[in-house]
Design a protein around this motif. Structure first.
Motif, PDB file in Angstrom:
ATOM      1  N   VAL A  50      35.346  17.383  33.527  1.00 58.85           N
ATOM      2  CA  VAL A  50      34.241  16.423  33.485  1.00 58.85           C
ATOM      3  C   VAL A  50      33.879  16.172  32.030  1.00 58.85           C
ATOM      4  O   VAL A  50      33.752  17.116  31.251  1.00 58.85           O
ATOM      5  N   ASP A  51      33.705  14.916  31.660  1.00 58.71           N
ATOM      6  CA  ASP A  51      33.275  14.566  30.311  1.00 58.71           C
ATOM      7  C   ASP A  51      31.908  13.895  30.408  1.00 58.71           C
ATOM      8  O   ASP A  51      31.794  12.746  30.839  1.00 58.71           O
ATOM      9  N   LEU A  52      30.878  14.651  30.025  1.00 60.17           N
ATOM     10  CA  LEU A  52      29.506  14.148  30.085  1.00 60.17           C
ATOM     11  C   LEU A  52      28.948  13.857  28.699  1.00 60.17           C
ATOM     12  O   LEU A  52      27.746  13.727  28.522  1.00 60.17           O
ATOM     13  N   SER A  53      29.852  13.765  27.713  1.00 62.30           N
ATOM     14  CA  SER A  53      29.415  13.573  26.330  1.00 62.30           C
ATOM     15  C   SER A  53      28.957  12.150  26.051  1.00 62.30           C
ATOM     16  O   SER A  53      28.197  11.908  25.109  1.00 62.30           O
ATOM     17  N   LYS A  54      29.413  11.209  26.848  1.00 61.33           N
ATOM     18  CA  LYS A  54      29.015   9.813  26.654  1.00 61.33           C
ATOM     19  C   LYS A  54      29.183   9.061  27.961  1.00 61.33           C
ATOM     20  O   LYS A  54      29.866   9.516  28.891  1.00 61.33           O
ATOM     21  N   LYS A  55      28.534   7.889  28.011  1.00 64.10           N
ATOM     22  CA  LYS A  55      28.656   7.046  29.190  1.00 64.10           C
ATOM     23  C   LYS A  55      29.758   6.016  28.975  1.00 64.10           C
ATOM     24  O   LYS A  55      29.960   5.547  27.854  1.00 64.10           O
ATOM     25  N   PRO A  56      30.460   5.653  30.045  1.00 66.15           N
ATOM     26  CA  PRO A  56      30.337   6.194  31.399  1.00 66.15           C
ATOM     27  C   PRO A  56      30.892   7.616  31.471  1.00 66.15           C
ATOM     28  O   PRO A  56      31.768   7.994  30.686  1.00 66.15           O
TER      29      PRO A  56
ATOM     30  N   LEU B 116      35.490  11.763  35.146  1.00 67.80           N
ATOM     31  CA  LEU B 116      35.906  12.907  35.948  1.00 67.80           C
ATOM     32  C   LEU B 116      37.411  12.839  36.165  1.00 67.80           C
ATOM     33  O   LEU B 116      37.948  11.776  36.490  1.00 67.80           O
ATOM     34  N   GLN B 117      38.079  13.957  35.973  1.00 63.53           N
ATOM     35  CA  GLN B 117      39.477  14.088  36.333  1.00 63.53           C
ATOM     36  C   GLN B 117      39.545  14.804  37.678  1.00 63.53           C
ATOM     37  O   GLN B 117      39.041  15.910  37.825  1.00 63.53           O
ATOM     38  N   VAL B 118      40.164  14.150  38.654  1.00 67.02           N
ATOM     39  CA  VAL B 118      40.200  14.687  40.007  1.00 67.02           C
ATOM     40  C   VAL B 118      41.644  14.802  40.472  1.00 67.02           C
ATOM     41  O   VAL B 118      42.383  13.814  40.467  1.00 67.02           O
ATOM     42  N   ASN B 119      42.043  16.018  40.868  1.00 69.32           N
ATOM     43  CA  ASN B 119      43.387  16.227  41.402  1.00 69.32           C
ATOM     44  C   ASN B 119      43.615  15.339  42.616  1.00 69.32           C
ATOM     45  O   ASN B 119      42.801  15.295  43.535  1.00 69.32           O
ATOM     46  N   GLY B 120      44.749  14.629  42.611  1.00 72.83           N
ATOM     47  CA  GLY B 120      45.077  13.777  43.739  1.00 72.83           C
ATOM     48  C   GLY B 120      44.485  12.386  43.650  1.00 72.83           C
ATOM     49  O   GLY B 120      44.820  11.517  44.452  1.00 72.83           O
ATOM     50  N   ILE B 121      43.588  12.162  42.682  1.00 75.11           N
ATOM     51  CA  ILE B 121      42.943  10.864  42.546  1.00 75.11           C
ATOM     52  C   ILE B 121      43.147  10.297  41.153  1.00 75.11           C
ATOM     53  O   ILE B 121      43.465   9.127  40.971  1.00 75.11           O
ATOM     54  N   GLY B 122      42.982  11.129  40.138  1.00 75.88           N
ATOM     55  CA  GLY B 122      43.084  10.680  38.760  1.00 75.88           C
ATOM     56  C   GLY B 122      41.718  10.611  38.109  1.00 75.88           C
ATOM     57  O   GLY B 122      40.800  11.340  38.487  1.00 75.88           O
TER      58      GLY B 122
ATOM     59  N   GLN C 105      28.574  22.043  29.809  1.00 77.89           N
ATOM     60  CA  GLN C 105      27.952  20.769  29.447  1.00 77.89           C
ATOM     61  C   GLN C 105      26.574  20.569  30.089  1.00 77.89           C
ATOM     62  O   GLN C 105      25.815  19.704  29.673  1.00 77.89           O
ATOM     63  N   ILE C 106      26.284  21.359  31.107  1.00 72.60           N
ATOM     64  CA  ILE C 106      24.997  21.295  31.800  1.00 72.60           C
ATOM     65  C   ILE C 106      24.255  22.606  31.570  1.00 72.60           C
ATOM     66  O   ILE C 106      24.851  23.684  31.623  1.00 72.60           O
ATOM     67  N   ASP C 107      22.958  22.521  31.318  1.00 71.83           N
ATOM     68  CA  ASP C 107      22.157  23.729  31.144  1.00 71.83           C
ATOM     69  C   ASP C 107      22.095  24.516  32.448  1.00 71.83           C
ATOM     70  O   ASP C 107      21.783  23.958  33.510  1.00 71.83           O
ATOM     71  N   THR C 108      22.379  25.812  32.361  1.00 67.17           N
ATOM     72  CA  THR C 108      22.280  26.695  33.524  1.00 67.17           C
ATOM     73  C   THR C 108      21.490  27.943  33.143  1.00 67.17           C
ATOM     74  O   THR C 108      21.242  28.200  31.965  1.00 67.17           O
ATOM     75  N   ASP C 109      21.128  28.725  34.153  1.00 68.14           N
ATOM     76  CA  ASP C 109      20.498  30.000  33.855  1.00 68.14           C
ATOM     77  C   ASP C 109      21.588  31.024  33.574  1.00 68.14           C
ATOM     78  O   ASP C 109      22.775  30.694  33.537  1.00 68.14           O
ATOM     79  N   GLU C 110      21.185  32.279  33.406  1.00 68.40           N
ATOM     80  CA  GLU C 110      22.151  33.307  33.001  1.00 68.40           C
ATOM     81  C   GLU C 110      23.194  33.600  34.081  1.00 68.40           C
ATOM     82  O   GLU C 110      24.258  34.151  33.788  1.00 68.40           O
ATOM     83  N   THR C 111      22.915  33.215  35.311  1.00 64.78           N
ATOM     84  CA  THR C 111      23.874  33.470  36.390  1.00 64.78           C
ATOM     85  C   THR C 111      24.682  32.237  36.758  1.00 64.78           C
ATOM     86  O   THR C 111      25.500  32.287  37.678  1.00 64.78           O
ATOM     87  N   GLY C 112      24.456  31.125  36.061  1.00 63.96           N
ATOM     88  CA  GLY C 112      25.259  29.931  36.299  1.00 63.96           C
ATOM     89  C   GLY C 112      24.632  28.867  37.157  1.00 63.96           C
ATOM     90  O   GLY C 112      25.224  27.797  37.355  1.00 63.96           O
TER      91      GLY C 112
END
Length: 315
Positions: free
Chosen positions: A83-89, A92-98, A248-255
């Motif tokens: 997943v690339d969330l650094s800029k818009k749009p 997403l790279q998806v297996n079987g889809i591209g 790339q997304i803020d999470t807590d210590e457990t993810g």
């Protein structure tokens, strides 16, 4: 370019899909390797409002999916690898889809079962070790099995396994259980269930035909013993499925994903999180569905230029 992509098809993701499809947002729903989420591993769901006599988990999820499809949600089978969330749009790279580009993203990827990480466990998955009683219980008809865990899921799976097994032993590393009183009472009243409390699992023993026992240590005496068994079911909790986000997304210590209180918004504008991937407290089907509704409404407002949070004051 998609308006909104939903990752995950548990109660949260499917509820978000229903709301967004009805709002003519044409959501794309990406299914992982377990369509329907954890609820597909549950037999009777008795606490989802509207079903007086209960409903099976797979049936509930199938109904929700069909409801989303009825309003125009599109489902695609694949596994998100990047997943690339650094800029818009967002990409997403998806297996079987591209590669897929999207204006907004809803993360409802749920959580995965934890393992004990003891010798003999991983190599015997499918040979007597399981994390899903409803999937594999049938194969232990008339046999003795062990459930490791002390929460509601462990009690539920123990009771379920008594439909097949001749004896179910609950092994827990503490003297006290984390399960709710009603779930504890159900297990204690079941004559097929016995208890091995304050025991730490050390090793899964196995032979040519699979699992033969679980080696444990008494936490008071330090004595070790092997509890003979034909199968071991691990029910010790879950890990949120967030590793593919690569920090790339803020999470807590457990993810678990952090969201702005009162919303499903993450630290990235246009990216929302709902369900068990951001909820380590309640983790119920109905609360997951509720946050799925919230995520859909938050995403809709965002796409219409009316996001509930003023990001200019945060960035």
């Amino acid at each position: 370019m998609e308006k909104v992509i939903i990752l995950g098809t548990g109660p949260a993701g499917l509820t978000a899909a229903i709301y967004l499809a009805r709002a003519n947002m044409n959501p794309i729903v990406i299914e992982g390797d377990q369509p329907g989420g954890q609820l597909t591993l549950t037999t009777e769901v008795e606490n989802f409002p509207g079903f007086i006599d209960g409903i099976t988990g797979p049936e509930l999820m199938d109904n929700m999916r069909k409801q989303a499809e009825r309003f125009g949600a599109e489902f695609k089978r694949g596994w998100v690898t990047e997943v690339d969330l650094s800029k818009k749009p967002y990409r997403l790279q998806v297996n079987g889809i591209g590669e897929i580009e999207t204006e907004s993203l809803i993360l409802s990827t749920g959580a995965s079962a934890k393992l004990l990480n003891i010798p003999g466990e991983k190599e015997n998955i499918g040979r007597g070790v399981s994390t899903c009683a409803t999937c594999d219980g049938f194969f232990f008809r008339g046999k003795k099995v062990i459930i490791v865990g002390g929460g509601d899921s462990a009690m539920e799976e123990a009771n379920f396994l008594t439909k097949f097994a001749s004896e179910v032993v609950i092994v827990h590393r503490r003297n006290e259980l984390r399960a709710s009183k009603i779930m504890q009472d159900r297990a204690k009243e079941n004559p097929k269930i016995s208890w091995e409390l304050n025991q730490t699992p050390l090793e899964v023993t196995a032979g040519e035909n699979g699992v033969t026992g679980l080696k444990v240590k008494d936490n008071e005496t330090n004595e070790e013993k092997i509890i003979q068994t034909d199968g071991i079911f691990v029910a010790i909790g879950h890990t949120p499925n967030t590793s593919f986000l690569n920090g790339q997304i803020d999470t807590d210590e457990t993810g678990y994903i952090n969201v702005i209180p009162g919303t499903t918004e993450t630290n990235i504008p246009g990216v929302f999180a709902c369900g068990d991937v951001q909820d380590k407290k309640y983790r119920q089907a109905i609360t997951a569905a509720g946050t799925g509704c919230m995520a859909a409404l938050d995403a809709e407002r965002y796409l219409e230029g009316n996001a509930v949070h003023d990001w200019s004051k945060s960035l």
